[in-house]
Design a protein around this motif. Structure first.
Motif, PDB file in Angstrom:
ATOM      1  N   VAL A   1     -16.382  13.097   8.351  1.00  0.00           N
ATOM      2  CA  VAL A   1     -17.065  13.111   9.643  1.00  0.00           C
ATOM      3  C   VAL A   1     -16.492  14.268  10.458  1.00  0.00           C
ATOM      4  O   VAL A   1     -15.277  14.414  10.576  1.00  0.00           O
ATOM      5  N   LEU A   2     -17.382  15.083  10.996  1.00  0.00           N
ATOM      6  CA  LEU A   2     -16.991  16.240  11.797  1.00  0.00           C
ATOM      7  C   LEU A   2     -17.294  15.995  13.265  1.00  0.00           C
ATOM      8  O   LEU A   2     -18.318  15.413  13.611  1.00  0.00           O
ATOM      9  N   ARG A   3     -16.389  16.440  14.089  1.00  0.00           N
ATOM     10  CA  ARG A   3     -16.661  16.566  15.522  1.00  0.00           C
ATOM     11  C   ARG A   3     -15.888  17.787  15.987  1.00  0.00           C
ATOM     12  O   ARG A   3     -15.019  18.299  15.286  1.00  0.00           O
ATOM     13  N   PHE A   4     -16.229  18.282  17.144  1.00  0.00           N
ATOM     14  CA  PHE A   4     -15.535  19.421  17.734  1.00  0.00           C
ATOM     15  C   PHE A   4     -14.904  18.987  19.036  1.00  0.00           C
ATOM     16  O   PHE A   4     -15.535  18.313  19.845  1.00  0.00           O
ATOM     17  N   VAL A   5     -13.673  19.392  19.219  1.00  0.00           N
ATOM     18  CA  VAL A   5     -12.981  19.170  20.476  1.00  0.00           C
ATOM     19  C   VAL A   5     -13.108  20.476  21.252  1.00  0.00           C
ATOM     20  O   VAL A   5     -12.842  21.556  20.717  1.00  0.00           O
ATOM     21  N   VAL A   6     -13.553  20.384  22.488  1.00  0.00           N
ATOM     22  CA  VAL A   6     -13.678  21.555  23.347  1.00  0.00           C
ATOM     23  C   VAL A   6     -12.427  21.610  24.214  1.00  0.00           C
ATOM     24  O   VAL A   6     -12.113  20.666  24.925  1.00  0.00           O
ATOM     25  N   VAL A   7     -11.705  22.730  24.109  1.00  0.00           N
ATOM     26  CA  VAL A   7     -10.421  22.888  24.775  1.00  0.00           C
ATOM     27  C   VAL A   7     -10.489  24.074  25.726  1.00  0.00           C
ATOM     28  O   VAL A   7     -10.912  25.169  25.334  1.00  0.00           O
ATOM     29  N   ALA A   8     -10.073  23.874  26.971  1.00  0.00           N
ATOM     30  CA  ALA A   8      -9.990  24.994  27.919  1.00  0.00           C
ATOM     31  C   ALA A   8      -8.771  25.840  27.560  1.00  0.00           C
ATOM     32  O   ALA A   8      -7.705  25.307  27.249  1.00  0.00           O
ATOM     33  N   VAL A   9      -8.951  27.162  27.578  1.00  0.00           N
ATOM     34  CA  VAL A   9      -7.842  28.073  27.300  1.00  0.00           C
ATOM     35  C   VAL A   9      -7.426  28.781  28.584  1.00  0.00           C
ATOM     36  O   VAL A   9      -8.106  28.685  29.609  1.00  0.00           O
ATOM     37  N   GLU A  10      -6.312  29.486  28.499  1.00  0.00           N
ATOM     38  CA  GLU A  10      -5.725  30.123  29.672  1.00  0.00           C
ATOM     39  C   GLU A  10      -6.711  30.977  30.472  1.00  0.00           C
ATOM     40  O   GLU A  10      -6.679  30.992  31.693  1.00  0.00           O
ATOM     41  N   SER A  11      -7.582  31.689  29.788  1.00  0.00           N
ATOM     42  CA  SER A  11      -8.518  32.588  30.462  1.00  0.00           C
ATOM     43  C   SER A  11      -9.624  31.825  31.197  1.00  0.00           C
ATOM     44  O   SER A  11     -10.418  32.438  31.899  1.00  0.00           O
ATOM     45  N   GLY A  12      -9.673  30.513  31.001  1.00  0.00           N
ATOM     46  CA  GLY A  12     -10.744  29.716  31.592  1.00  0.00           C
ATOM     47  C   GLY A  12     -11.909  29.521  30.643  1.00  0.00           C
ATOM     48  O   GLY A  12     -12.816  28.752  30.924  1.00  0.00           O
ATOM     49  N   ALA A  13     -11.872  30.240  29.506  1.00  0.00           N
ATOM     50  CA  ALA A  13     -12.911  30.071  28.492  1.00  0.00           C
ATOM     51  C   ALA A  13     -12.677  28.760  27.746  1.00  0.00           C
ATOM     52  O   ALA A  13     -11.683  28.064  27.989  1.00  0.00           O
ATOM     53  N   LYS A  14     -13.605  28.439  26.845  1.00  0.00           N
ATOM     54  CA  LYS A  14     -13.484  27.202  26.064  1.00  0.00           C
ATOM     55  C   LYS A  14     -13.397  27.534  24.581  1.00  0.00           C
ATOM     56  O   LYS A  14     -14.110  28.405  24.088  1.00  0.00           O
ATOM     57  N   ALA A  15     -12.527  26.807  23.900  1.00  0.00           N
ATOM     58  CA  ALA A  15     -12.359  26.965  22.462  1.00  0.00           C
ATOM     59  C   ALA A  15     -12.940  25.756  21.749  1.00  0.00           C
ATOM     60  O   ALA A  15     -12.919  24.641  22.281  1.00  0.00           O
ATOM     61  N   LEU A  16     -13.439  25.972  20.538  1.00  0.00           N
ATOM     62  CA  LEU A  16     -13.961  24.899  19.705  1.00  0.00           C
ATOM     63  C   LEU A  16     -12.979  24.641  18.570  1.00  0.00           C
ATOM     64  O   LEU A  16     -12.680  25.535  17.781  1.00  0.00           O
ATOM     65  N   VAL A  17     -12.478  23.410  18.502  1.00  0.00           N
ATOM     66  CA  VAL A  17     -11.543  23.014  17.457  1.00  0.00           C
ATOM     67  C   VAL A  17     -12.209  21.936  16.605  1.00  0.00           C
ATOM     68  O   VAL A  17     -12.485  20.835  17.102  1.00  0.00           O
ATOM     69  N   PRO A  18     -12.465  22.228  15.330  1.00  0.00           N
ATOM     70  CA  PRO A  18     -13.027  21.196  14.461  1.00  0.00           C
ATOM     71  C   PRO A  18     -12.026  20.066  14.229  1.00  0.00           C
ATOM     72  O   PRO A  18     -10.822  20.297  14.082  1.00  0.00           O
ATOM     73  N   ALA A  19     -12.538  18.848  14.182  1.00  0.00           N
ATOM     74  CA  ALA A  19     -11.743  17.677  13.820  1.00  0.00           C
ATOM     75  C   ALA A  19     -12.469  16.996  12.662  1.00  0.00           C
ATOM     76  O   ALA A  19     -13.669  16.734  12.741  1.00  0.00           O
ATOM     77  N   ILE A  20     -11.728  16.751  11.602  1.00  0.00           N
ATOM     78  CA  ILE A  20     -12.293  16.137  10.411  1.00  0.00           C
ATOM     79  C   ILE A  20     -11.706  14.735  10.279  1.00  0.00           C
ATOM     80  O   ILE A  20     -10.477  14.591  10.219  1.00  0.00           O
ATOM     81  N   ASP A  21     -12.575  13.766  10.276  1.00  0.00           N
ATOM     82  CA  ASP A  21     -12.145  12.362  10.193  1.00  0.00           C
ATOM     83  C   ASP A  21     -11.090  12.047  11.256  1.00  0.00           C
ATOM     84  O   ASP A  21     -10.114  11.336  11.007  1.00  0.00           O
TER      85      ASP A  21
END
Length: 143
Positions: free
Chosen positions: A3-23
């Motif tokens: 099962v895949l989901r993505f965690v959206v994380v704010a980074v220092e610049s104020g942009a957002k990063a996408l981190v895959p999470a598996i199971d």
């Protein structure tokens, strides 16, 4: 099936990063443990990709490895970038294969360490509809 989901994380610049999470486990943590167990140095050092810092194109196509100018190459994608925020600095690459019913991530690699063997990491297979929903939710969360 995974099962895949993505965690959206704010980074220092104020942009957002996408981190895959598996199971339920972060891909960052999964690959760092795998590399450390094999004695690869430096192990880890990854972070999510930051779409605001690089033109991945349409992320829905990118995560299916179907973007017209697919990075890093056709049928492959950078799933993680460097913890410095630059995807090309320290990317985790995988082959993405799609059938009518599933999406598979396999053939993982670290472009800057071509001698590192990722055999045994993955493959990860996702039900295609669940995968598409996870990607769409991530894209929407980016705003």
């Amino acid at each position: 099936m995974n099962v895949l989901r993505f965690v959206v994380v704010a980074v220092e610049s104020g942009a957002k990063a996408l981190v895959p999470a598996i199971d339920g486990q972060s891909l960052i943590e999964l690959v760092a443990v795998f590399e450390a167990q094999r004695g690869y140095e430096p192990s880890g050092g990854y972070a999510g990709i930051i779409p605001a810092h690089f033109n991945f194109g349409d992320l829905r196509l990118y995560y299916e490895a179907r973007e017209e100018r697919q990075w890093p190459s056709p049928h492959h994608a950078w799933l993680l970038g460097c913890d410095c925020g630059e995807v090309g600095c320290w990317p985790l690459t995988a082959r993405i294969a799609i059938t009518a019913t599933e999406v598979t991530w396999s053939d993982f690699g670290q472009e800057h360490r071509p001698d590192w063997d990722f055999q045994g990491f993955g493959p990860f297979a996702f039900e295609r509809e669940q995968y598409a929903t996870a990607v769409s939710s991530a894209v929407e969360a980016l705003g």
